[in-house]
Design a protein around this motif. Structure first.
Motif, PDB file in Angstrom:
ATOM      1  N   MET A 158      40.760  -0.907   0.098  1.00 26.71           N
ATOM      2  CA  MET A 158      41.846  -1.622   0.727  1.00 26.71           C
ATOM      3  C   MET A 158      42.331  -0.820   1.929  1.00 26.71           C
ATOM      4  N   GLN A 159      42.619  -1.529   3.019  1.00 22.92           N
ATOM      5  CA  GLN A 159      43.115  -0.882   4.213  1.00 22.92           C
ATOM      6  C   GLN A 159      44.604  -1.154   4.355  1.00 22.92           C
ATOM      7  N   VAL A 160      45.315  -0.170   4.845  1.00 26.57           N
ATOM      8  CA  VAL A 160      46.748  -0.309   5.083  1.00 26.57           C
ATOM      9  C   VAL A 160      46.993  -0.168   6.579  1.00 26.57           C
ATOM     10  N   ILE A 161      47.733  -1.104   7.133  1.00 26.82           N
ATOM     11  CA  ILE A 161      48.044  -1.064   8.558  1.00 26.82           C
ATOM     12  C   ILE A 161      49.528  -0.784   8.709  1.00 26.82           C
ATOM     13  N   CYS A 162      49.845   0.225   9.468  1.00 27.87           N
ATOM     14  CA  CYS A 162      51.243   0.585   9.680  1.00 27.87           C
ATOM     15  C   CYS A 162      51.644   0.190  11.097  1.00 27.87           C
ATOM     16  N   LEU A 163      52.820  -0.440  11.204  1.00 22.21           N
ATOM     17  CA  LEU A 163      53.360  -0.831  12.502  1.00 22.21           C
ATOM     18  C   LEU A 163      54.793  -0.344  12.612  1.00 22.21           C
ATOM     19  N   GLU A 164      55.182  -0.059  13.823  1.00 22.17           N
ATOM     20  CA  GLU A 164      56.592   0.247  14.057  1.00 22.17           C
ATOM     21  C   GLU A 164      57.392  -1.041  13.943  1.00 22.17           C
ATOM     22  N   ASP A 165      58.680  -0.908  13.708  1.00 19.16           N
ATOM     23  CA  ASP A 165      59.548  -2.084  13.550  1.00 19.16           C
ATOM     24  C   ASP A 165      59.434  -3.021  14.743  1.00 19.16           C
ATOM     25  N   LYS A 166      59.518  -2.466  15.945  1.00 17.06           N
ATOM     26  CA  LYS A 166      59.489  -3.290  17.149  1.00 17.06           C
ATOM     27  C   LYS A 166      58.168  -4.039  17.278  1.00 17.06           C
ATOM     28  N   ALA A 167      57.067  -3.371  17.003  1.00 17.95           N
ATOM     29  CA  ALA A 167      55.751  -4.000  17.101  1.00 17.95           C
ATOM     30  C   ALA A 167      55.604  -5.105  16.045  1.00 17.95           C
ATOM     31  N   PHE A 168      56.103  -4.858  14.836  1.00 16.97           N
ATOM     32  CA  PHE A 168      56.023  -5.850  13.771  1.00 16.97           C
ATOM     33  C   PHE A 168      56.797  -7.111  14.149  1.00 16.97           C
ATOM     34  N   TYR A 169      58.036  -6.957  14.617  1.00 17.04           N
ATOM     35  CA  TYR A 169      58.848  -8.117  14.970  1.00 17.04           C
ATOM     36  C   TYR A 169      58.313  -8.837  16.212  1.00 17.04           C
TER      37      TYR A 169
END
Length: 89
Positions: free
Chosen positions: A1-12
């Motif tokens: 399984m891969q986990v992708i992390c995003l900053e709050d601003k990028a996610f929104y």
């Protein structure tokens, strides 16, 4: 399984872009007036005569902007289908 992390601003920003694309696509698909072929697909009929009968009997609304162009109201088609729907037991 891969986990992708995003900053709050990028996610929104990604969420906003997805919502904008969905709204754009939804607006394009639902034209108020549809052609005879599209009306026949919505009603699941194959005969132009049946479509003309529904039109002549006033069961679905139509507009005739030019002599050979007849457009059908999507809302009246949906209303017609709902009026003829049968409830299950």
């Amino acid at each position: 399984m891969q986990v992708i992390c995003l900053e709050d601003k990028a996610f929104y920003a990604l969420i906003d872009e997805v919502v904008a694309r969905l709204k754009e696509k939804q607006g394009q698909e639902l034209d108020k007036w549809v052609s005879g072929e599209q009306a026949m697909q919505l009603l699941n009929i194959k005969s132009k005569t049946t479509l003309q009968t529904l039109r002549d009997e006033g069961k679905i609304r139509f507009s005739q902007p030019q002599k050979k162009i007849i457009l059908y109201d999507r809302d009246s088609i949906n209303t017609y289908l709902e009026q003829n729907a049968r409830n299950t037991f």
